[in-house]
Design an enzyme around this catalytic site. Structure first.
Site, mmCIF file in Angstrom:
data_model
loop_
_atom_site.group_PDB
_atom_site.id
_atom_site.type_symbol
_atom_site.label_atom_id
_atom_site.label_comp_id
_atom_site.label_asym_id
_atom_site.label_seq_id
_atom_site.Cartn_x
_atom_site.Cartn_y
_atom_site.Cartn_z
ATOM 1 N N GLY A 1 -12.832 -1.384 9.737
ATOM 2 C CA GLY A 1 -13.234 -0.462 10.794
ATOM 3 C C GLY A 1 -13.992 -1.112 11.930
ATOM 4 N N GLY A 2 -14.015 -2.444 11.990
ATOM 5 C CA GLY A 2 -14.817 -3.126 12.998
ATOM 6 C C GLY A 2 -14.098 -3.511 14.269
ATOM 7 N N CYS B 1 -6.445 7.724 4.634
ATOM 8 C CA CYS B 1 -5.689 8.196 5.798
ATOM 9 C C CYS B 1 -6.021 9.661 6.086
ATOM 10 C CB CYS B 1 -4.187 8.040 5.551
ATOM 11 S SG CYS B 1 -3.194 8.635 6.951
ATOM 12 N N GLN C 1 0.843 -1.197 0.000
ATOM 13 C CA GLN C 1 0.000 0.000 0.000
ATOM 14 C C GLN C 1 0.878 1.246 0.000
ATOM 15 O OE1 GLN C 1 -2.160 1.749 3.482
ATOM 16 N NE2 GLN C 1 -3.987 1.032 2.398
#
Length: 471
Positions: free
Chosen positions: A167-168, A68, A39
């Site tokens: 995001g969990g 980000c 990434q």
């Protein structure tokens, strides 16, 4: 990454991308090649393509970070800043898809409205990306804010390419079964986990979490031995989890910088940082000290000994190669030791003095540093002949002095050692110093004399000023 060179590290058996200052920016290995996605942050399509081409043969895919929210990223137009520039997003992704053979993906955050978010992901889908990862928060939201599962689900239903839900960790994921629950809640094809995996990488183990101490020891080792934690179930290994999460090889086996290792271990301990073990970890200032905290001092010694032996063997091989290649260079196995010479006298000074006397051009030194162990070797050219020591030194200055010694000994010339009897350079230095001293004393005398004259003139002026002048 644009400044880096791709280097094969034969000691660690890794592929290193090394900056001009010798810093390793990205390190990977053969085992990771088919599972690590590289990434990058970028705001320029051509620059992104250049980096992708540099690494594409060593990774499984390329991902562009468009989520980000940190200032260091957004102020350069990268990360979440791209979300407000769909044209640039399309340009970057299309350029990558057309320019490399590996899959291209991107990671975004959701926008202020569902309609804008759906419009953006459909435009991203048209670029030909293989998948899209969605962090279910807006750019101004943080982990303590709830993740918007319903938005991720709407995205999953709106596009045909795979959607990766992210995001969990804070709200959902505490153990393996929670991963499946998060996937169902978002309708995504798969789940991306960051913090929960950082806290305990065995979150991916179907049978449940492993004891934290075992996980931390396995993380520190990251060695070539079979992983006893997951036993390879479903083809998944703790080493792969860690490798994917960090994007680099870790800890002792792959010479990870101790600050990175320490940070990850502190994240694993979290609530236990105030324990005796946590305080020791927080105080550790090296990989060795970290290993000792977890009763792994013996492992550290064994592993570093193996790596050092590899370095020595590699260095010897390089030296043997040098012997074959530098057929026009005169070599000796010598080293410069300052204790063998008078103060401020060196072989380089003797060689320079001889060259001036014989009317040769002054010596030219060419010094290189070996990337393997950071040691130096210097070749000196005198009267069109090259000389060098076969021993590598810890500094450029020492390497140059050793090369000068080889030249002087080959020519049968004195090099200024203490056991060589009368030292003409010392005598010359003494004469030069005496001349400087004499000149200094003469200058001091002139200064004193000038000061006396100024004082005399001042005195006369004062006397004149105090005399009354009749009107």
């Amino acid at each position: 990454m644009l400044q880096c060179k791709r280097v094969i590290n034969e000691v660690l058996e890794t592929v290193d991308f090394v900056a001009p200052n010798e810093r390793v920016v990205f390190r990977t290995c053969e085992r990771e090649r088919d599972c690590v996605v590289f990434q990058m942050g970028s705001a320029d399509a051509e620059r992104a393509l250049a980096v992708a081409k540099l690494v594409e043969n060593d990774v499984a895919g390329i991902d562009i970070n468009m989520g980000c929210p940190k200032e260091y990223s957004t102020k350069a137009g990268m990360g979440a800043a791209l979300l407000s520039d769909p044209d640039k997003i399309e340009c970057i992704l299309s350029t990558l898809v057309k320019g490399i053979c590996k899959p291209v993906t991107c990671k975004i955050r959701i926008l202020s409205s569902l309609e804008d978010t759906i419009r953006l992901v459909k435009r991203i889908e048209k670029t030909g990306v293989a998948a899209i990862a969605v962090h279910g928060r807006k750019k101004e939201e943080r982990p303590q804010h709830p993740v918007h599962c319903e938005v991720i689900k709407a995205i999953s239903e709106a596009v045909t390419i795979p959607v990766i839900a992210n995001g969990g960790s804070h709200d959902f994921i505490k153990e393996y079964t929670d991963i499946e629950a998060f996937q169902q809640a978002t309708g995504a094809s798969s789940v991306m986990i960051a913090r929960a995996a950082m806290w305990n990488p065995s979150i991916f183990r179907r049978e449940g979490l492993c004891p934290l101490k075992e996980v931390m020891q396995a993380y520190i080792k990251y060695s070539t031995w079979p992983c006893s934690l997951c036993r390879g179930e479903a083809g998944f290994c703790l080493r792969n989890v860690l490798g994917c999460w960090l994007g680099v090889s870790l800890a002792v086996r792959y010479d990870n910088h101790y600050t990175n290792t320490k940070y990850c271990l502190c994240q694993m301990l979290r609530e236990q940082l105030e324990s005796t073990e946590g305080k020791k970890l927080h105080a550790a200032q090296s990989t060795q000290e970290i290993c000792e905290v977890f009763e792994m001092g013996h492992f550290y010694e064994e592993t570093t000994a193996i790596l050092e032996a590899k370095k020595v063997l590699k260095a010897k091989t390089q030296d043997d190669d040098d012997q074959m290649e530098d057929t026009d260079v005169i070599k000796m196995s010598v080293r410069f030791d300052k204790r063998d010479y008078p103060p401020q006298i060196t072989p380089k000074m003797y060689l320079l003095e001889w060259c001036r006397k014989e009317k040769h051009p002054q010596p030219v030194y060419e010094t290189v540093q070996r990337s393997l162990d950071k040691l130096f070797c210097s070749v000196v050219t005198v009267a069109e002949q090259k000389y060098r020591s076969t021993l590598w030194d810890k500094s450029k200055k020492l390497a140059e002095q050793a090369a000068a010694i080889v030249c002087l000994r080959t020519l049968g010339l004195p090099e200024g050692k203490l056991n060589e009897g009368e030292n003409h350079l010392i005598n010359k230095r003494k004469r030069e110093n005496q001349e400087l001293l004499n000149n200094k004393e003469h200058e001091d005398d002139l200064l004193v004399e000038a000061a006396h004259k100024r004082a005399h003139v001042t005195e006369r002026t004062s006397d004149f000023s105090s005399t009354e002048v009749p009107r």
